[in-house]
Design a protein around this motif. Sequence first.
Motif, short mmCIF file in Angstrom:
data_model
loop_
_atom_site.label_atom_id
_atom_site.label_comp_id
_atom_site.label_asym_id
_atom_site.label_seq_id
_atom_site.Cartn_x
_atom_site.Cartn_y
_atom_site.Cartn_z
N ASP A 25 3.05 -3.62 -1.35
CA ASP A 25 2.50 -4.91 -1.81
C ASP A 25 3.11 -5.41 -3.11
OD1 ASP A 25 0.92 -4.82 0.41
OD2 ASP A 25 -0.94 -4.36 -0.65
N LYS A 26 3.92 -4.57 -3.75
CA LYS A 26 4.57 -4.93 -5.01
C LYS A 26 3.56 -5.35 -6.07
CE LYS A 26 8.50 -4.18 -3.04
NZ LYS A 26 9.20 -2.88 -3.30
N GLU A 27 2.56 -4.49 -6.25
CA GLU A 27 1.55 -4.71 -7.28
C GLU A 27 0.99 -3.36 -7.70
OE1 GLU A 27 -1.26 -7.29 -5.40
OE2 GLU A 27 -2.02 -5.74 -4.05
N TRP A 28 0.29 -3.34 -8.82
CA TRP A 28 -0.33 -2.11 -9.30
C TRP A 28 -1.70 -1.94 -8.68
CZ3 TRP A 28 2.02 1.64 -12.06
CH2 TRP A 28 3.26 1.34 -12.61
N TRP A 29 -2.00 -0.72 -8.29
CA TRP A 29 -3.31 -0.39 -7.75
C TRP A 29 -4.02 0.61 -8.65
CZ3 TRP A 29 -4.62 0.05 -1.90
CH2 TRP A 29 -4.35 -1.18 -1.28
N MET A 30 -5.31 0.42 -8.80
CA MET A 30 -6.18 1.37 -9.47
C MET A 30 -7.15 1.92 -8.42
SD MET A 30 -9.07 0.72 -12.41
CE MET A 30 -7.94 -0.15 -13.50
N ILE A 31 -7.14 3.22 -8.23
CA ILE A 31 -8.05 3.86 -7.29
C ILE A 31 -8.95 4.78 -8.11
CG2 ILE A 31 -8.22 5.33 -5.23
CD1 ILE A 31 -5.51 4.24 -4.36
N TYR A 32 -10.25 4.71 -7.87
CA TYR A 32 -11.19 5.33 -8.80
C TYR A 32 -12.43 5.86 -8.07
CZ TYR A 32 -13.33 0.70 -8.20
OH TYR A 32 -13.88 -0.44 -7.66
N THR A 33 -13.15 6.76 -8.73
CA THR A 33 -14.43 7.23 -8.24
C THR A 33 -15.44 6.09 -8.32
OG1 THR A 33 -13.94 9.43 -9.12
CG2 THR A 33 -16.21 8.99 -8.47
N ASN A 34 -16.05 5.77 -7.19
CA ASN A 34 -16.93 4.62 -7.11
C ASN A 34 -18.40 5.05 -7.27
OD1 ASN A 34 -17.47 1.91 -6.80
ND2 ASN A 34 -17.37 1.94 -4.58
N ARG A 35 -18.76 5.50 -8.48
CA ARG A 35 -20.12 5.96 -8.74
C ARG A 35 -21.14 4.84 -8.47
NH1 ARG A 35 -19.69 9.20 -14.50
NH2 ARG A 35 -18.67 11.08 -13.71
N GLY A 53 -13.02 3.60 -4.86
CA GLY A 53 -12.85 2.17 -5.01
C GLY A 53 -11.40 1.80 -5.27
N VAL A 54 -11.05 0.55 -4.97
CA VAL A 54 -9.69 0.06 -5.14
C VAL A 54 -9.71 -1.29 -5.84
CG1 VAL A 54 -7.54 -0.62 -4.00
CG2 VAL A 54 -8.94 1.22 -3.02
N ALA A 55 -8.87 -1.44 -6.86
CA ALA A 55 -8.61 -2.73 -7.50
C ALA A 55 -7.10 -2.90 -7.61
CB ALA A 55 -9.26 -2.80 -8.88
N SER A 56 -6.63 -4.13 -7.55
CA SER A 56 -5.19 -4.38 -7.62
C SER A 56 -4.88 -5.38 -8.73
CB SER A 56 -4.67 -4.91 -6.29
OG SER A 56 -5.26 -6.16 -5.97
N SER A 57 -3.64 -5.30 -9.23
CA SER A 57 -3.18 -6.21 -10.27
C SER A 57 -1.78 -6.71 -9.93
CB SER A 57 -3.15 -5.51 -11.63
OG SER A 57 -2.60 -6.36 -12.62
N SER A 58 -1.62 -8.03 -9.92
CA SER A 58 -0.31 -8.63 -9.65
C SER A 58 0.33 -9.16 -10.93
CB SER A 58 -0.46 -9.76 -8.62
OG SER A 58 -1.38 -10.74 -9.07
N ASP A 59 -0.30 -8.91 -12.08
CA ASP A 59 0.24 -9.41 -13.35
C ASP A 59 0.47 -8.28 -14.35
OD1 ASP A 59 -2.35 -8.75 -14.01
OD2 ASP A 59 -2.96 -10.78 -14.62
N GLY A 60 0.92 -7.13 -13.84
CA GLY A 60 1.29 -6.03 -14.73
C GLY A 60 0.14 -5.29 -15.34
N GLY A 61 -1.06 -5.41 -14.74
CA GLY A 61 -2.20 -4.65 -15.24
C GLY A 61 -3.11 -5.42 -16.17
#
Length: 305
Positions: A25-35, A53-61
Amino acid sequence: MKSPLFRDPIYDGAADPVVIWNMQDKEWWMIYTNRRATQEVPKFGWVHGTDLGVASSSDGGATWLYRGTLEGLETNWGRNTFWAPEIIWHDGLYHMYVTYVHGVPEDWTGKARIRHYTSPDLIRWAFRSTLGISDENVIDACVYRLPNGMFRMWFKQRNHTYAAESKDLHDWQPIGPVITERGHEGPNVFRLKGYYWLILDEWRGQGVYRSDDLETWERNGIILDQPGRREDDGTIGLHADVVVQGDEGYIFYFTHPGRVHGHHEDSNTYEWRRSSIQVAKLEVVGGVLICDRDKEFELNLRAED
């Protein structure tokens, strides 16, 4: 820099982040414990029964968009627990090592194991194995490739850091304890400014160790132990991940903003449970790793090959 960097919009309990470049996807992903901080459940049930959980960033974080939770990780019937993912890219696949606890315990009584999954795209995951690195509870895997081509995993066992080693990321052989000082969890290893670094969540900030060879570690200090002034950053920094690009290092960690009077409060309110992801810049001064969490900076992570 935005603060907090990210809050989970469903359960408001984002913790234990790993940040990785999504090559497809050419973006940064954050994968985390979804408490499940918004859930009123007995005792510590809210930290169990967790997805990733998953969050994504298309602007360098700089900003993050919530995307949902990873699916297809279950191999047993019912609701089970997934914690603290570690993800690396190697030879055309993402490898994830994640803590797995059977069921949804109300106390810290579940049997914890580290599971291995692989994926071509960070979405479709195939279960490979449950690692047989110990008969005891093991959690919080971190993997780093050694200069000789081997892979080393650091993980929590008996409230200390132990290690295992592998040639192929599939078969792991335990090699014993690494750090056995005060209790801790969440080891993370990275290289910055000519040194290897190992940080540990000591429940009072991040303990720091330095090495020239990934074998012998010496104490280097502590970071994220003093409250910051940014929104939701006024408590200790917990279970962290570090992204290094060239001479720049960035630490992604989480806080419990409602625990301003101490980490272990006798409470189980929503404000005490909720957590926020933060990011700060790391620096090396005179061979010492430091982190001024209040220092202004612009986060602009570059695309990776």
